[in-house]
Design a protein around this motif. Structure first.
Motif, PDB file in Angstrom:
ATOM      1  N   LEU A  51      34.853  29.138  45.098  1.00  0.00           N
ATOM      2  CA  LEU A  51      34.506  28.642  43.771  1.00  0.00           C
ATOM      3  C   LEU A  51      34.434  29.768  42.739  1.00  0.00           C
ATOM      4  O   LEU A  51      34.877  29.617  41.594  1.00  0.00           O
ATOM      5  N   LEU A  52      33.877  30.923  43.133  1.00  0.00           N
ATOM      6  CA  LEU A  52      33.614  32.003  42.191  1.00  0.00           C
ATOM      7  C   LEU A  52      34.742  33.025  42.108  1.00  0.00           C
ATOM      8  O   LEU A  52      34.677  33.926  41.271  1.00  0.00           O
ATOM      9  N   GLY A  53      35.750  32.889  42.968  1.00  0.00           N
ATOM     10  CA  GLY A  53      36.843  33.849  42.967  1.00  0.00           C
ATOM     11  C   GLY A  53      37.506  34.041  41.614  1.00  0.00           C
ATOM     12  O   GLY A  53      37.720  35.186  41.187  1.00  0.00           O
ATOM     13  N   PRO A  54      37.849  32.952  40.892  1.00  0.00           N
ATOM     14  CA  PRO A  54      38.486  33.155  39.576  1.00  0.00           C
ATOM     15  C   PRO A  54      37.626  33.946  38.590  1.00  0.00           C
ATOM     16  O   PRO A  54      38.136  34.802  37.866  1.00  0.00           O
ATOM     17  N   LEU A  55      36.309  33.675  38.554  1.00  0.00           N
ATOM     18  CA  LEU A  55      35.428  34.426  37.659  1.00  0.00           C
ATOM     19  C   LEU A  55      35.387  35.895  38.046  1.00  0.00           C
ATOM     20  O   LEU A  55      35.461  36.784  37.175  1.00  0.00           O
ATOM     21  N   TYR A  56      35.302  36.167  39.332  1.00  0.00           N
ATOM     22  CA  TYR A  56      35.273  37.555  39.795  1.00  0.00           C
ATOM     23  C   TYR A  56      36.565  38.272  39.435  1.00  0.00           C
ATOM     24  O   TYR A  56      36.546  39.408  38.923  1.00  0.00           O
ATOM     25  N   ARG A  57      37.694  37.617  39.662  1.00  0.00           N
ATOM     26  CA  ARG A  57      38.974  38.258  39.356  1.00  0.00           C
ATOM     27  C   ARG A  57      39.131  38.504  37.857  1.00  0.00           C
ATOM     28  O   ARG A  57      39.713  39.508  37.438  1.00  0.00           O
ATOM     29  N   ARG A  58      38.608  37.593  37.037  1.00  0.00           N
ATOM     30  CA  ARG A  58      38.678  37.792  35.594  1.00  0.00           C
ATOM     31  C   ARG A  58      37.865  39.026  35.177  1.00  0.00           C
ATOM     32  O   ARG A  58      38.305  39.813  34.325  1.00  0.00           O
ATOM     33  N   LEU A  59      36.688  39.190  35.768  1.00  0.00           N
ATOM     34  CA  LEU A  59      35.876  40.360  35.451  1.00  0.00           C
ATOM     35  C   LEU A  59      36.575  41.646  35.875  1.00  0.00           C
ATOM     36  O   LEU A  59      36.545  42.655  35.152  1.00  0.00           O
ATOM     37  N   LEU A 161      24.187  34.265  49.887  1.00  0.00           N
ATOM     38  CA  LEU A 161      24.446  34.934  48.612  1.00  0.00           C
ATOM     39  C   LEU A 161      24.934  36.364  48.825  1.00  0.00           C
ATOM     40  O   LEU A 161      25.861  36.830  48.150  1.00  0.00           O
ATOM     41  N   LEU A 162      24.332  37.074  49.774  1.00  0.00           N
ATOM     42  CA  LEU A 162      24.789  38.427  50.087  1.00  0.00           C
ATOM     43  C   LEU A 162      26.212  38.429  50.637  1.00  0.00           C
ATOM     44  O   LEU A 162      27.023  39.305  50.302  1.00  0.00           O
ATOM     45  N   LEU A 163      26.516  37.431  51.471  1.00  0.00           N
ATOM     46  CA  LEU A 163      27.871  37.347  52.018  1.00  0.00           C
ATOM     47  C   LEU A 163      28.890  37.043  50.920  1.00  0.00           C
ATOM     48  O   LEU A 163      30.019  37.549  50.960  1.00  0.00           O
ATOM     49  N   VAL A 164      28.501  36.214  49.957  1.00  0.00           N
ATOM     50  CA  VAL A 164      29.398  35.968  48.820  1.00  0.00           C
ATOM     51  C   VAL A 164      29.715  37.279  48.110  1.00  0.00           C
ATOM     52  O   VAL A 164      30.866  37.543  47.740  1.00  0.00           O
ATOM     53  N   PHE A 165      28.695  38.112  47.912  1.00  0.00           N
ATOM     54  CA  PHE A 165      28.899  39.412  47.265  1.00  0.00           C
ATOM     55  C   PHE A 165      29.931  40.244  48.034  1.00  0.00           C
ATOM     56  O   PHE A 165      30.876  40.780  47.456  1.00  0.00           O
ATOM     57  N   PHE A 166      29.747  40.336  49.355  1.00  0.00           N
ATOM     58  CA  PHE A 166      30.660  41.164  50.148  1.00  0.00           C
ATOM     59  C   PHE A 166      32.047  40.539  50.240  1.00  0.00           C
ATOM     60  O   PHE A 166      33.060  41.247  50.222  1.00  0.00           O
ATOM     61  N   PHE A 167      32.112  39.203  50.360  1.00  0.00           N
ATOM     62  CA  PHE A 167      33.414  38.544  50.433  1.00  0.00           C
ATOM     63  C   PHE A 167      34.204  38.767  49.145  1.00  0.00           C
ATOM     64  O   PHE A 167      35.418  38.977  49.175  1.00  0.00           O
ATOM     65  N   LEU A 168      33.512  38.704  48.004  1.00  0.00           N
ATOM     66  CA  LEU A 168      34.187  38.926  46.730  1.00  0.00           C
ATOM     67  C   LEU A 168      34.615  40.382  46.579  1.00  0.00           C
ATOM     68  O   LEU A 168      35.763  40.688  46.223  1.00  0.00           O
ATOM     69  N   ARG A 169      33.698  41.284  46.834  1.00  0.00           N
ATOM     70  CA  ARG A 169      33.983  42.703  46.620  1.00  0.00           C
ATOM     71  C   ARG A 169      35.097  43.204  47.520  1.00  0.00           C
ATOM     72  O   ARG A 169      35.940  44.021  47.113  1.00  0.00           O
ATOM     73  N   ASP A 170      35.104  42.745  48.770  1.00  0.00           N
ATOM     74  CA  ASP A 170      36.070  43.255  49.745  1.00  0.00           C
ATOM     75  C   ASP A 170      37.210  42.282  49.994  1.00  0.00           C
ATOM     76  O   ASP A 170      37.856  42.333  51.050  1.00  0.00           O
ATOM     77  N   SER A 171      37.472  41.392  49.036  1.00  0.00           N
ATOM     78  CA  SER A 171      38.531  40.393  49.246  1.00  0.00           C
ATOM     79  C   SER A 171      39.896  41.032  49.399  1.00  0.00           C
ATOM     80  O   SER A 171      40.783  40.470  50.053  1.00  0.00           O
ATOM     81  N   ALA A 345      59.543  31.063  59.295  1.00  0.00           N
ATOM     82  CA  ALA A 345      58.348  31.186  58.490  1.00  0.00           C
ATOM     83  C   ALA A 345      58.660  30.948  57.032  1.00  0.00           C
ATOM     84  O   ALA A 345      59.616  31.519  56.500  1.00  0.00           O
ATOM     85  N   PRO A 346      57.868  30.098  56.335  1.00  0.00           N
ATOM     86  CA  PRO A 346      58.036  29.935  54.899  1.00  0.00           C
ATOM     87  C   PRO A 346      57.588  31.184  54.175  1.00  0.00           C
ATOM     88  O   PRO A 346      56.841  32.001  54.724  1.00  0.00           O
ATOM     89  N   PRO A 347      58.037  31.409  52.950  1.00  0.00           N
ATOM     90  CA  PRO A 347      57.640  32.620  52.234  1.00  0.00           C
ATOM     91  C   PRO A 347      56.144  32.669  52.028  1.00  0.00           C
ATOM     92  O   PRO A 347      55.530  31.673  51.648  1.00  0.00           O
ATOM     93  N   ALA A 348      55.546  33.831  52.306  1.00  0.00           N
ATOM     94  CA  ALA A 348      54.094  33.998  52.139  1.00  0.00           C
ATOM     95  C   ALA A 348      53.744  34.020  50.683  1.00  0.00           C
ATOM     96  O   ALA A 348      54.464  34.598  49.860  1.00  0.00           O
ATOM     97  N   ASP A 349      52.594  33.422  50.350  1.00  0.00           N
ATOM     98  CA  ASP A 349      52.102  33.429  48.970  1.00  0.00           C
ATOM     99  C   ASP A 349      51.590  34.814  48.632  1.00  0.00           C
ATOM    100  O   ASP A 349      50.920  35.477  49.438  1.00  0.00           O
ATOM    101  N   ALA A 350      51.840  35.281  47.437  1.00  0.00           N
ATOM    102  CA  ALA A 350      51.420  36.624  47.040  1.00  0.00           C
ATOM    103  C   ALA A 350      49.984  36.679  46.621  1.00  0.00           C
ATOM    104  O   ALA A 350      49.414  37.749  46.503  1.00  0.00           O
ATOM    105  N   THR A 351      49.364  35.517  46.384  1.00  0.00           N
ATOM    106  CA  THR A 351      47.956  35.511  45.952  1.00  0.00           C
ATOM    107  C   THR A 351      47.073  35.470  47.160  1.00  0.00           C
ATOM    108  O   THR A 351      47.401  34.853  48.183  1.00  0.00           O
ATOM    109  N   GLY A 352      45.859  36.038  47.053  1.00  0.00           N
ATOM    110  CA  GLY A 352      44.949  36.027  48.174  1.00  0.00           C
ATOM    111  C   GLY A 352      43.573  35.758  47.777  1.00  0.00           C
ATOM    112  O   GLY A 352      43.197  35.945  46.692  1.00  0.00           O
TER     113      GLY A 352
END
Length: 352
Positions: A51-59, A161-171, A345-352
């Motif tokens: 849910l928060l990935g787009p906001l994090y990427r924008r920042l 909440l802590l895991l969200v922090f680490f998942f976002l930072r180390d995505s 294999a279909p082409p891999a998506d470049a977004t992660g």
């Protein structure tokens, strides 16, 4: 086995596969249940990250350091969720006595028109406080257990909440980690399956959030026009409840109608019910086909079965997690089908 006809051998093979899959699934569910204190925060953190990935990427794109961006995102979600819970609880506490009183008045009216059925409803409403008092007494006798449950819930929320922090930072490291642990030459397939699974979760969270926001705004405006107290809190309840498809909308709508009945009377309650039903019709016939069909391609029957299964396994938490996990499973199945249908294999998506 060679003595059996080919169709029988195929049927037996499929039965063996289904039994094996069911056994693995059952063992997995049992293990998750045993280690729920660790598994639940991880699953909730995945939902939060989706849910928060787009906001994090924008920042990050505007130049904010990755750790600071992840921290600001977590602080924002904690503030929003905490504020919504506070508003909802305050609104319900302020109108609790009025709701009970209005239910008693409605029960008396029903008793005059329908006799025994209305009288039974009146007895239930009249004894609501006594039932709550008895429940409170039972809960008080098990206060240590209650404190333990609350403490466990708070611990899981903080860990999530802590895991969200680490998942976002180390995505940015996730793809490398997946490829490193994938066995042999299956790294490409495992990466593609992981991408499709996360895309399914992200699609559910993104589509549900858009629909929930529109529902909450519409219902809040309607309740404000009807001058129902706590309209903002009830709108927040609609926003939170939308993450449990179907049932969440029913519960939040029922609470809004009860609050309107308590403070504004029967006629305004009917208008509030009309507003809720109109919003649900808008959601079911316009928003769901337009938004969810693009973000999460699952039939409504599959969604309802997933919710029922999740509720039977883990109650309310299972209902919350069932649909996004099912969306992730559908993503994996679609990826496997695409690979085996084309033979490559279909082409891999470049977004992660």
């Amino acid at each position: 086995m060679q003595l059996l006809p080919e169709p029988v051998r195929r049927f037996a093979a499929w039965c063996a596969v289904l039994l094996l899959a069911a056994g693995v699934g059952y063992v997995g569910v049992r293990l998750c249940s045993e280690f729920r204190t660790a598994v639940t925060p991880v699953l909730l953190a995945l939902l939060g990250t989706a849910l928060l990935g787009p906001l994090y990427r924008r920042l990050v794109q505007v130049g904010v350091h990755r750790s600071l961006a992840a921290g600001l995102t977590c602080v924002a979600v904690a503030a929003v969720v905490g504020g919504a819970v506070y508003i909802v609880v305050a609104a319900l506490v302020d109108t609790g006595d009025e709701i009970i009183s209005s239910l008693k008045d409605a029960a008396k009216s029903l008793a005059r028109h329908f006799g025994a059925a209305g009288a039974s409803l009146g007895d239930l409403a009249g004894n609501a406080k006594e039932l709550l008092a008895k429940f409170g007494g039972t809960a008080a006798s098990n206060v240590i257990s209650g404190v333990s449950v609350v403490g466990e819930g708070l611990a899981m929320a903080v860990l999530a909440l802590l895991l969200v922090f680490f998942f976002l930072r180390d995505s940015d490291r996730v793809v490398g980690t997946i490829r490193a642990v994938a066995p042999g030459s299956s790294a490409d397939m495992v990466e593609a399956m992981a991408r499709r699974a996360f895309e399914g979760i992200e699609g559910f969270m993104r589509g549900t959030t858009v629909i929930a926001f529109i529902d909450a705004v519409c219902i809040t405006v309607g309740l404000l026009v009807l001058r129902v107290p706590g309209a903002v809190g009830l709108g927040a309840l609609v926003l939170v409840g939308a993450y449990i498809p179907y049932l969440g909308a029913f519960i939040s709508g029922a609470v809004a109608v009860l609050v309107a009945l308590a403070d504004r009377g029967f006629v305004i309650a009917l208008w509030a019910l009309g507003v809720v039903l109109a919003v649900q019709v808008l959601e079911g016939h316009v928003l769901q086909p337009m938004i969810q069909s693009r973000t999460m391609q699952m039939h409504p029957a599959v969604v309802m079965l997933a919710i029922t299964g999740g509720a039977s396994v883990a109650g309310i938490l299972g209902m919350l997690l069932a649909v996004p996990l099912t969306a992730a499973a559908f993503g994996v199945v679609h990826e496997l089908r695409a690979r085996y249908d084309t033979g490559e294999a279909p082409p891999a998506d470049a977004t992660g």
